[in-house]
Motif scaffolding. Structure first.
Motif, PDB file in Angstrom:
ATOM      1  N   GLY A 135       0.818  -1.213   0.000  1.00  0.00           N
ATOM      2  CA  GLY A 135       0.000   0.000   0.000  1.00  0.00           C
ATOM      3  C   GLY A 135       0.849   1.259   0.000  1.00  0.00           C
ATOM      4  O   GLY A 135       2.027   1.250   0.354  1.00  0.00           O
ATOM      5  N   CYS A 136       0.237   2.368  -0.424  1.00  0.00           N
ATOM      6  CA  CYS A 136       0.883   3.681  -0.349  1.00  0.00           C
ATOM      7  C   CYS A 136      -0.192   4.725  -0.040  1.00  0.00           C
ATOM      8  O   CYS A 136      -1.387   4.469  -0.212  1.00  0.00           O
ATOM      9  N   GLN A 158      11.971  -2.846  -2.393  1.00  0.00           N
ATOM     10  CA  GLN A 158      13.021  -3.816  -2.687  1.00  0.00           C
ATOM     11  C   GLN A 158      12.465  -5.234  -2.770  1.00  0.00           C
ATOM     12  O   GLN A 158      13.081  -6.112  -3.387  1.00  0.00           O
ATOM     13  N   HIS A 159      11.300  -5.457  -2.144  1.00  0.00           N
ATOM     14  CA  HIS A 159      10.714  -6.799  -2.094  1.00  0.00           C
ATOM     15  C   HIS A 159       9.390  -6.892  -2.851  1.00  0.00           C
ATOM     16  O   HIS A 159       8.840  -7.993  -2.979  1.00  0.00           O
ATOM     17  N   ALA A 160       8.844  -5.761  -3.305  1.00  0.00           N
ATOM     18  CA  ALA A 160       7.497  -5.734  -3.883  1.00  0.00           C
ATOM     19  C   ALA A 160       7.541  -5.538  -5.399  1.00  0.00           C
ATOM     20  O   ALA A 160       8.588  -5.198  -5.973  1.00  0.00           O
ATOM     21  N   ASP A 161       6.381  -5.744  -6.018  1.00  0.00           N
ATOM     22  CA  ASP A 161       6.277  -5.629  -7.474  1.00  0.00           C
ATOM     23  C   ASP A 161       5.358  -4.499  -7.922  1.00  0.00           C
ATOM     24  O   ASP A 161       5.407  -4.083  -9.071  1.00  0.00           O
ATOM     25  N   TYR A 162       4.487  -4.024  -7.034  1.00  0.00           N
ATOM     26  CA  TYR A 162       3.593  -2.916  -7.356  1.00  0.00           C
ATOM     27  C   TYR A 162       3.051  -2.333  -6.063  1.00  0.00           C
ATOM     28  O   TYR A 162       3.213  -2.914  -4.984  1.00  0.00           O
ATOM     29  N   MET A 163       2.415  -1.169  -6.176  1.00  0.00           N
ATOM     30  CA  MET A 163       1.791  -0.534  -5.013  1.00  0.00           C
ATOM     31  C   MET A 163       0.364  -0.129  -5.354  1.00  0.00           C
ATOM     32  O   MET A 163       0.033   0.108  -6.524  1.00  0.00           O
ATOM     33  N   VAL A 164      -0.470  -0.079  -4.328  1.00  0.00           N
ATOM     34  CA  VAL A 164      -1.869   0.314  -4.461  1.00  0.00           C
ATOM     35  C   VAL A 164      -2.090   1.536  -3.571  1.00  0.00           C
ATOM     36  O   VAL A 164      -1.751   1.516  -2.385  1.00  0.00           O
ATOM     37  N   SER A 165      -2.659   2.587  -4.141  1.00  0.00           N
ATOM     38  CA  SER A 165      -2.866   3.805  -3.356  1.00  0.00           C
ATOM     39  C   SER A 165      -4.115   3.704  -2.484  1.00  0.00           C
ATOM     40  O   SER A 165      -5.118   3.094  -2.874  1.00  0.00           O
ATOM     41  N   GLN A 166      -4.033   4.318  -1.317  1.00  0.00           N
ATOM     42  CA  GLN A 166      -5.186   4.439  -0.442  1.00  0.00           C
ATOM     43  C   GLN A 166      -6.250   5.271  -1.151  1.00  0.00           C
ATOM     44  O   GLN A 166      -5.952   6.054  -2.058  1.00  0.00           O
ATOM     45  N   LEU A 167      -7.473   5.106  -0.723  1.00  0.00           N
ATOM     46  CA  LEU A 167      -8.604   5.813  -1.314  1.00  0.00           C
ATOM     47  C   LEU A 167      -8.340   7.317  -1.409  1.00  0.00           C
ATOM     48  O   LEU A 167      -7.883   7.939  -0.452  1.00  0.00           O
ATOM     49  N   ARG A 182       8.099   9.508  -7.523  1.00  0.00           N
ATOM     50  CA  ARG A 182       9.056   9.177  -8.583  1.00  0.00           C
ATOM     51  C   ARG A 182      10.363   9.949  -8.391  1.00  0.00           C
ATOM     52  O   ARG A 182      11.457   9.408  -8.568  1.00  0.00           O
ATOM     53  N   ASP A 183      10.258  11.211  -8.001  1.00  0.00           N
ATOM     54  CA  ASP A 183      11.454  12.021  -7.763  1.00  0.00           C
ATOM     55  C   ASP A 183      12.299  11.453  -6.618  1.00  0.00           C
ATOM     56  O   ASP A 183      13.524  11.583  -6.607  1.00  0.00           O
ATOM     57  N   ARG A 184      11.640  10.822  -5.638  1.00  0.00           N
ATOM     58  CA  ARG A 184      12.339  10.266  -4.477  1.00  0.00           C
ATOM     59  C   ARG A 184      12.877   8.864  -4.742  1.00  0.00           C
ATOM     60  O   ARG A 184      13.496   8.256  -3.863  1.00  0.00           O
ATOM     61  N   GLY A 185      12.607   8.322  -5.910  1.00  0.00           N
ATOM     62  CA  GLY A 185      13.142   7.017  -6.241  1.00  0.00           C
ATOM     63  C   GLY A 185      12.189   5.857  -6.124  1.00  0.00           C
ATOM     64  O   GLY A 185      12.593   4.690  -6.222  1.00  0.00           O
ATOM     65  N   VAL A 186      10.904   6.137  -5.926  1.00  0.00           N
ATOM     66  CA  VAL A 186       9.904   5.070  -5.897  1.00  0.00           C
ATOM     67  C   VAL A 186       9.562   4.703  -7.339  1.00  0.00           C
ATOM     68  O   VAL A 186       9.029   5.520  -8.088  1.00  0.00           O
ATOM     69  N   THR A 187       9.853   3.487  -7.735  1.00  0.00           N
ATOM     70  CA  THR A 187       9.686   3.061  -9.124  1.00  0.00           C
ATOM     71  C   THR A 187       8.563   2.051  -9.325  1.00  0.00           C
ATOM     72  O   THR A 187       8.262   1.677 -10.461  1.00  0.00           O
ATOM     73  N   LEU A 188       7.949   1.586  -8.257  1.00  0.00           N
ATOM     74  CA  LEU A 188       6.915   0.549  -8.371  1.00  0.00           C
ATOM     75  C   LEU A 188       5.750   1.019  -9.234  1.00  0.00           C
ATOM     76  O   LEU A 188       5.297   2.157  -9.103  1.00  0.00           O
ATOM     77  N   PRO A 189       5.237   0.155 -10.123  1.00  0.00           N
ATOM     78  CA  PRO A 189       3.990   0.482 -10.832  1.00  0.00           C
ATOM     79  C   PRO A 189       2.871   0.743  -9.818  1.00  0.00           C
ATOM     80  O   PRO A 189       2.851   0.153  -8.731  1.00  0.00           O
ATOM     81  N   LEU A 190       1.950   1.621 -10.199  1.00  0.00           N
ATOM     82  CA  LEU A 190       0.850   2.006  -9.300  1.00  0.00           C
ATOM     83  C   LEU A 190      -0.482   1.482  -9.813  1.00  0.00           C
ATOM     84  O   LEU A 190      -0.813   1.613 -10.990  1.00  0.00           O
ATOM     85  N   PHE A 253       4.185   7.581 -15.808  1.00  0.00           N
ATOM     86  CA  PHE A 253       4.263   7.417 -14.358  1.00  0.00           C
ATOM     87  C   PHE A 253       3.945   5.989 -13.912  1.00  0.00           C
ATOM     88  O   PHE A 253       3.697   5.738 -12.737  1.00  0.00           O
ATOM     89  N   SER A 254       3.963   5.058 -14.872  1.00  0.00           N
ATOM     90  CA  SER A 254       3.805   3.624 -14.574  1.00  0.00           C
ATOM     91  C   SER A 254       2.532   3.314 -13.793  1.00  0.00           C
ATOM     92  O   SER A 254       2.559   2.638 -12.759  1.00  0.00           O
ATOM     93  N   VAL A 255       1.410   3.826 -14.284  1.00  0.00           N
ATOM     94  CA  VAL A 255       0.107   3.467 -13.721  1.00  0.00           C
ATOM     95  C   VAL A 255      -0.412   2.275 -14.510  1.00  0.00           C
ATOM     96  O   VAL A 255      -0.545   2.345 -15.735  1.00  0.00           O
TER      97      VAL A 255
END
Length: 283
Positions: A135-136, A158-167, A182-190, A253-255
């Motif tokens: 989650g994010c 480092q261990h995950a493949d994607y993230m899901v945003s809170q409502l 993305r600027d901070r280095g978070v690359t996971l697809p959303l 933005f890898s959505v």
């Protein structure tokens, strides 16, 4: 099935790649069975019902031919043995994906307090899962500072493949957060977490309950809300998605898709997906 974003990703593309979240309450098995087989079902867990309830509903959804992504809350896992047992049981059912969260319990039942600890433990054995989600929080967390949330997200990716945003109901807030991530280095697809169609009064009540009050305040300022509230009308997410499409490129933005918080209003969710072109008409 989930799939990665590509250069042609549009609102239509992400709607077609939707998953529907179901809470394992009474009647949820029938609701999950009504979802078209090609649409992924995610099954939540909660301190009130325990992991065994989640497993029962995952098994029922698999029997009805669905692809299922169980949620696993770290604070509900007793120990390493319990984690391995849960993973073994879901993979035995043909599950190949898991969504790992910290959980809502005030106190953990065992040694795990946060999702990162579960993810690290999963890295210690051959679990048989091909995809892990986390989650994010685009509008923050009521109990955790934003910088700490980003630090945790960077560790977990480092261990995950994607993230899901809170409502979230605010397109600008979500797009701004994603740019910052993305600027901070978070690359996971959303996968964008959005509310499926629900009566506005009930949506506001539930949103406050799950801790997204800031987004509800944004929603309350929208033109026509009071009139729609009085008329008992339902919220629908398409306006949010169109606004997001104007704010950013989903591909850049890898959505990759949507995570629909159905609040178990599955019939209304499927009706909206069908009208939006994201599912076949429910039988």
């Amino acid at each position: 099935m989930t799939r990665s974003a590509d250069p042609t990703t549009s609102v239509d593309d992400i709607v077609r790649n939707s998953s529907i979240e179901i809470i394992p309450l009474k009647g949820a098995q029938e609701k999950a069975a009504a979802v078209p087989a090609e649409t992924t079902v995610t099954m939540t867990c909660s301190p009130k019902f325990g992991l065994s309830r989640t497993l029962d509903h995952v098994a029922a959804a698999r029997r009805s031919g669905h692809r299922v992504v169980p949620h696993l809350a770290a604070r509900m896992v007793d120990d390493r043995r319990a984690l391995r047992d849960f993973v073994r049981r879901v993979t035995d059912l043909g599950v190949d994906e898991l969504f790992v969260v910290g959980g809502d319990g005030e106190e953990p039942v065992g040694r795990f307090r946060e999702a990162a600890e579960i993810l690290e433990e999963l890295g210690e054995f051959d679990h048989g899962l091909s995809r892990l989600g986390i989650g994010c929080y685009p509008e923050g967390h009521p109990k955790i500072a934003d910088d700490m949330l980003f630090e945790a997200l960077l560790r977990k990716q480092q261990h995950a493949d994607y993230m899901v945003s809170q409502l979230c109901f605010d397109a600008s807030a979500l797009a701004g957060w994603l740019r910052s991530a993305r600027d901070r280095g978070v690359t996971l697809p959303l996968r964008i977490g959005v509310a499926a169609p629900l009566q506005i009064r009930k949506l506001i009540e539930l949103s406050v309950k799950i801790g997204v009050g800031r987004s509800v305040r944004f929603l309350s300022k929208q033109h026509g809300l009071v009139g729609n509230l009085l008329l008992g009308r339902a919220y629908e997410p398409m306006e949010l998605l169109l606004a997001l499409g104007e704010e950013m490129s989903f591909a850049d933005f890898s959505v990759e898709g949507l995570h629909l918080f159905s609040f178990n209003q599955v019939d209304a969710t499927l009706d909206w997906l069908f009208r939006a072109g994201g599912a076949e008409e429910a039988g």
